[in-house]
Design an enzyme around this catalytic site. Sequence first.
Site, mmCIF file in Angstrom:
data_model
loop_
_atom_site.group_PDB
_atom_site.id
_atom_site.type_symbol
_atom_site.label_atom_id
_atom_site.label_comp_id
_atom_site.label_asym_id
_atom_site.label_seq_id
_atom_site.Cartn_x
_atom_site.Cartn_y
_atom_site.Cartn_z
ATOM 1 N N SER A 66 0.876 -1.605 0.141
ATOM 2 C CA SER A 66 0.128 -0.079 -0.017
ATOM 3 C C SER A 66 0.794 1.289 0.120
ATOM 4 O O SER A 66 2.124 1.188 0.366
ATOM 5 C CB SER A 66 -1.036 0.059 1.159
HETATM 6 N N1 SAH Z 1 0.890 -4.799 4.379
HETATM 7 C C1 SAH Z 1 1.718 -5.389 3.156
HETATM 8 C C2 SAH Z 1 0.930 -5.609 1.987
HETATM 9 C C3 SAH Z 1 0.102 -6.766 2.052
HETATM 10 S S1 SAH Z 1 -0.724 -7.082 0.442
HETATM 11 C C4 SAH Z 1 3.063 -4.541 3.112
HETATM 12 O O1 SAH Z 1 3.271 -3.791 3.790
HETATM 13 O O2 SAH Z 1 3.563 -4.713 2.174
HETATM 14 C C5 SAH Z 1 -1.677 -8.503 1.333
HETATM 15 C C6 SAH Z 1 -0.880 -9.593 1.481
HETATM 16 O O3 SAH Z 1 -1.708 -10.566 1.985
HETATM 17 C C7 SAH Z 1 -0.154 -10.370 0.226
HETATM 18 O O4 SAH Z 1 1.232 -10.741 0.353
HETATM 19 C C8 SAH Z 1 -0.893 -11.657 0.234
HETATM 20 O O5 SAH Z 1 -0.152 -12.908 -0.273
HETATM 21 C C9 SAH Z 1 -1.312 -11.872 1.557
HETATM 22 N N2 SAH Z 1 -2.663 -12.879 1.775
HETATM 23 C C10 SAH Z 1 -3.713 -12.888 1.102
HETATM 24 N N3 SAH Z 1 -4.540 -13.841 1.607
HETATM 25 C C11 SAH Z 1 -3.825 -14.464 2.839
HETATM 26 C C12 SAH Z 1 -3.963 -15.281 3.790
HETATM 27 N N4 SAH Z 1 -5.151 -16.080 3.875
HETATM 28 N N5 SAH Z 1 -3.000 -15.487 4.956
HETATM 29 C C13 SAH Z 1 -2.136 -14.804 4.615
HETATM 30 N N6 SAH Z 1 -1.667 -13.862 3.867
HETATM 31 C C14 SAH Z 1 -2.566 -13.779 2.967
#
Ligand code: SAH
Length: 216
Positions: A66
């Site tokens: 983000s």
């Molecule tokens: N806050 C993060 C960005 C997250 S993007 C940052 O600072 O970089 C959202 C993330 O959630 C992705 O890496 C995706 O792989 C993960 N994600 C999606 N579903 C998930 C689940 N069920 N359990 C764990 N991670 C998940």
Amino acid sequence: MANPIVTEYRAERRHLVESLQSQGISDLAVLRAIEMTPRHLFVPSGIGRQAYEDRPIHIGLKQTMSQPSIHARYLEIAALTGKERVLEIGTGSGYQTVLLAHLAEQVFSIERVGPLLERARQAIQACGVRNVSTLLGDGTIGWRAYAPYDVILVSAGGPSIPQPLVEQLAEGGRMLIPVGDQEEQVLALITRREGKVERRDIAPVRFVPLKGTHGW
Ligand code: SAH
């Protein structure tokens, strides 16, 4: 001793913090965490400087980090005091994980994509924070071993609120989770008080899909 990684891009970080302040971010703890965290370690190599612009960045494997102003708003709403045990779902790059490490007592973070978590772990370690534990797995079922959590932050958007996460919320705890379809969601604030669960919708948001047993 000053961590040499943190002295790099110091001016850019200062500039980012000033720009966030001019956008109305006023929580000093959040601003301080952003000023201390070397965001360039969390972006693909070669685009270091872009890490300090207020925009989202693709981190590979179809995932996006983000933009800093979104992280800042989200963390302002979480209103951490330094004493919380936090569960983060979706470690991604690990950038927000490190912000949380500065804002809470203990951070537990789950990511489902192995190579992303591997990279995130290295970047988190390079920041020198010691209060983070990570897990490769499906975050929609939570992390029962360390429950309950004072705060649960879900960084991906799901179709509904995963029941295991509600169950792992401490009495008086709060959870932020984007809920909606795969394109648009509303950021919901879930609180648990005297066994009762309340939901307040905060703002429209766009996050990547929350996959898994209680996700898409
Ligand atoms: N806050 C993060 C960005 C997250 S993007 C940052 O600072 O970089 C959202 C993330 O959630 C992705 O890496 C995706 O792989 C993960 N994600 C999606 N579903 C998930 C689940 N069920 N359990 C764990 N991670 C998940």
